[in-house]
Design a protein around this motif. Structure first.
Motif, PDB file in Angstrom:
ATOM      1  N   ALA A   1       0.990  -1.306   0.007  1.00  0.00           N
ATOM      2  CA  ALA A   1       0.191   0.065   0.241  1.00  0.00           C
ATOM      3  C   ALA A   1       0.877   1.132  -0.173  1.00  0.00           C
ATOM      4  N   TRP A   2       2.089   1.093   0.882  1.00  0.00           N
ATOM      5  CA  TRP A   2       2.843   2.380   0.819  1.00  0.00           C
ATOM      6  C   TRP A   2       3.446   2.179  -0.813  1.00  0.00           C
ATOM      7  N   LEU A   3       4.151   1.081  -1.271  1.00  0.00           N
ATOM      8  CA  LEU A   3       4.405   1.616  -2.875  1.00  0.00           C
ATOM      9  C   LEU A   3       3.141   2.215  -4.001  1.00  0.00           C
ATOM     10  N   ASP A   4       2.389   2.007  -3.747  1.00  0.00           N
ATOM     11  CA  ASP A   4       0.962   2.210  -4.489  1.00  0.00           C
ATOM     12  C   ASP A   4       0.515   3.711  -4.141  1.00  0.00           C
ATOM     13  N   ALA A   5       1.092   3.882  -3.042  1.00  0.00           N
ATOM     14  CA  ALA A   5       0.886   5.684  -2.445  1.00  0.00           C
ATOM     15  C   ALA A   5       1.985   6.794  -3.102  1.00  0.00           C
ATOM     16  N   GLY A   6       2.941   5.785  -3.524  1.00  0.00           N
ATOM     17  CA  GLY A   6       3.917   6.981  -3.621  1.00  0.00           C
ATOM     18  C   GLY A   6       3.830   7.919  -4.807  1.00  0.00           C
ATOM     19  N   PRO A   7       3.204   7.701  -5.870  1.00  0.00           N
ATOM     20  CA  PRO A   7       3.318   8.715  -6.989  1.00  0.00           C
ATOM     21  C   PRO A   7       2.500  10.251  -6.063  1.00  0.00           C
ATOM     22  N   THR A   8       1.613   9.733  -4.802  1.00  0.00           N
ATOM     23  CA  THR A   8       1.176  11.121  -4.898  1.00  0.00           C
ATOM     24  C   THR A   8       1.523  11.310  -3.695  1.00  0.00           C
ATOM     25  N   PHE A   9       2.305  11.489  -3.449  1.00  0.00           N
ATOM     26  CA  PHE A   9       3.586  12.273  -2.569  1.00  0.00           C
ATOM     27  C   PHE A   9       4.648  13.023  -3.266  1.00  0.00           C
ATOM     28  N   ALA A  10       5.361  14.087  -3.444  1.00  0.00           N
ATOM     29  CA  ALA A  10       6.086  14.869  -3.885  1.00  0.00           C
ATOM     30  C   ALA A  10       7.715  15.163  -3.784  1.00  0.00           C
ATOM     31  N   ASP A  11       8.538  13.665  -2.416  1.00  0.00           N
ATOM     32  CA  ASP A  11       8.887  13.346  -2.061  1.00  0.00           C
ATOM     33  C   ASP A  11       9.147  12.724  -1.141  1.00  0.00           C
ATOM     34  N   ALA A  12       9.966  11.699  -1.310  1.00  0.00           N
ATOM     35  CA  ALA A  12      10.890  11.071  -0.067  1.00  0.00           C
ATOM     36  C   ALA A  12      10.524  11.064   1.384  1.00  0.00           C
ATOM     37  N   SER A  13      10.873  12.233   1.677  1.00  0.00           N
ATOM     38  CA  SER A  13      10.332  12.613   2.513  1.00  0.00           C
ATOM     39  C   SER A  13       9.136  12.505   3.641  1.00  0.00           C
ATOM     40  N   SER A  14       8.415  13.283   2.732  1.00  0.00           N
ATOM     41  CA  SER A  14       6.807  13.343   2.963  1.00  0.00           C
ATOM     42  C   SER A  14       6.208  11.927   2.362  1.00  0.00           C
ATOM     43  N   HIS A  15       6.731  11.269   2.047  1.00  0.00           N
ATOM     44  CA  HIS A  15       6.346   9.975   1.918  1.00  0.00           C
ATOM     45  C   HIS A  15       6.095   8.936   3.046  1.00  0.00           C
ATOM     46  N   LEU A  16       7.658   9.021   3.583  1.00  0.00           N
ATOM     47  CA  LEU A  16       8.047   8.330   3.955  1.00  0.00           C
ATOM     48  C   LEU A  16       7.660   9.240   5.791  1.00  0.00           C
ATOM     49  N   ARG A  17       7.250  10.124   5.813  1.00  0.00           N
ATOM     50  CA  ARG A  17       6.455  11.070   6.383  1.00  0.00           C
ATOM     51  C   ARG A  17       5.456  10.790   7.051  1.00  0.00           C
ATOM     52  N   SER A  18       4.311  10.865   6.501  1.00  0.00           N
ATOM     53  CA  SER A  18       2.993  10.930   5.979  1.00  0.00           C
ATOM     54  C   SER A  18       1.876   9.691   5.433  1.00  0.00           C
ATOM     55  N   CYS A  19       2.696   9.264   4.774  1.00  0.00           N
ATOM     56  CA  CYS A  19       2.189   7.668   4.519  1.00  0.00           C
ATOM     57  C   CYS A  19       1.186   6.725   5.315  1.00  0.00           C
ATOM     58  N   ARG A  20      -0.010   7.020   5.553  1.00  0.00           N
ATOM     59  CA  ARG A  20       0.096   5.710   6.526  1.00  0.00           C
ATOM     60  C   ARG A  20      -1.146   5.151   6.038  1.00  0.00           C
ATOM     61  N   PRO A  21      -1.031   3.582   5.351  1.00  0.00           N
ATOM     62  CA  PRO A  21      -2.337   3.094   4.866  1.00  0.00           C
ATOM     63  C   PRO A  21      -3.369   2.779   5.472  1.00  0.00           C
ATOM     64  N   GLY A  22      -4.752   2.410   5.665  1.00  0.00           N
ATOM     65  CA  GLY A  22      -5.848   2.137   6.651  1.00  0.00           C
ATOM     66  C   GLY A  22      -5.685   1.240   6.619  1.00  0.00           C
ATOM     67  N   VAL A  23      -6.612   0.457   7.294  1.00  0.00           N
ATOM     68  CA  VAL A  23      -6.519  -0.987   6.981  1.00  0.00           C
ATOM     69  C   VAL A  23      -7.403  -1.878   5.639  1.00  0.00           C
ATOM     70  N   ALA A  24      -8.027  -0.908   4.865  1.00  0.00           N
ATOM     71  CA  ALA A  24      -8.934  -1.364   3.788  1.00  0.00           C
ATOM     72  C   ALA A  24      -7.438  -1.214   2.780  1.00  0.00           C
ATOM     73  N   ASP A  25      -6.826  -0.946   2.972  1.00  0.00           N
ATOM     74  CA  ASP A  25      -5.717   0.247   1.565  1.00  0.00           C
ATOM     75  C   ASP A  25      -5.024  -1.235   1.982  1.00  0.00           C
ATOM     76  N   ARG A  26      -4.916  -1.699   2.627  1.00  0.00           N
ATOM     77  CA  ARG A  26      -3.234  -2.363   2.965  1.00  0.00           C
ATOM     78  C   ARG A  26      -3.945  -4.123   2.883  1.00  0.00           C
ATOM     79  N   MET A  27      -5.290  -4.145   3.255  1.00  0.00           N
ATOM     80  CA  MET A  27      -6.173  -5.809   2.772  1.00  0.00           C
ATOM     81  C   MET A  27      -6.074  -5.739   1.030  1.00  0.00           C
ATOM     82  N   ALA A  28      -6.316  -4.560   0.569  1.00  0.00           N
ATOM     83  CA  ALA A  28      -6.411  -4.205  -1.196  1.00  0.00           C
ATOM     84  C   ALA A  28      -5.207  -4.153  -1.366  1.00  0.00           C
TER      85      ALA A  28
END
Length: 130
Positions: free
Chosen positions: A70-97
């Protein structure tokens, strides 16, 4: 270099050729993001081992593949690595998918074989974040 980690089992998954790698000797998984503008150090590492005290937030430890996918899937929605690492917190539904999506990938079965076993009554994707 990579020699110190032992042999990695690499599965290409997600946008732009991102990868999930299992390092059984280290007991860890590494998701490497390839999103544009994230450079070559945008990665998330999680354990494939059960926590010594599997209570609360640590109960999920050892089953991180849904999170990593889920973290990889969301990557392109973040401008850079630091925001991707800091702010990407997929919920259980996204993680299940994302877990299901990764499981459908050729060669991914070996990754799932590296995760710790499911406990009695536990869903395939942990409720709390691994």
């Amino acid at each position: 270099g990579h020699g110190d980690r032992g042999a990695g089992i690499v599965v290409v998954y997600g946008p732009a050729g991102a990868t999930v790698t299992a390092y059984p000797r280290l007991g860890s998984f590494v998701a490497l993001c390839r999103a544009a503008g994230h450079g070559n150090r945008c990665r998330l590492t999680r354990s494939m081992m059960e926590s010594a005290r599997p209570v609360g937030a640590r109960a999920a430890q050892g089953r991180p593949l849904g999170l990593l996918a889920a973290w990889l899937d969301a990557g392109p929605t973040f401008a850079d690595a630091s925001s991707h690492l800091r702010s990407c917190r997929p919920g259980v539904a996204d993680r299940m998918a994302a877990r299901a999506s990764l499981a459908a990938h050729p060669g991914s079965a070996i990754l799932f074989g590296c995760e710790r076993s499911r406990r009695d009554g536990e869903n395939s994707e942990p409720e709390s974040m691994p």
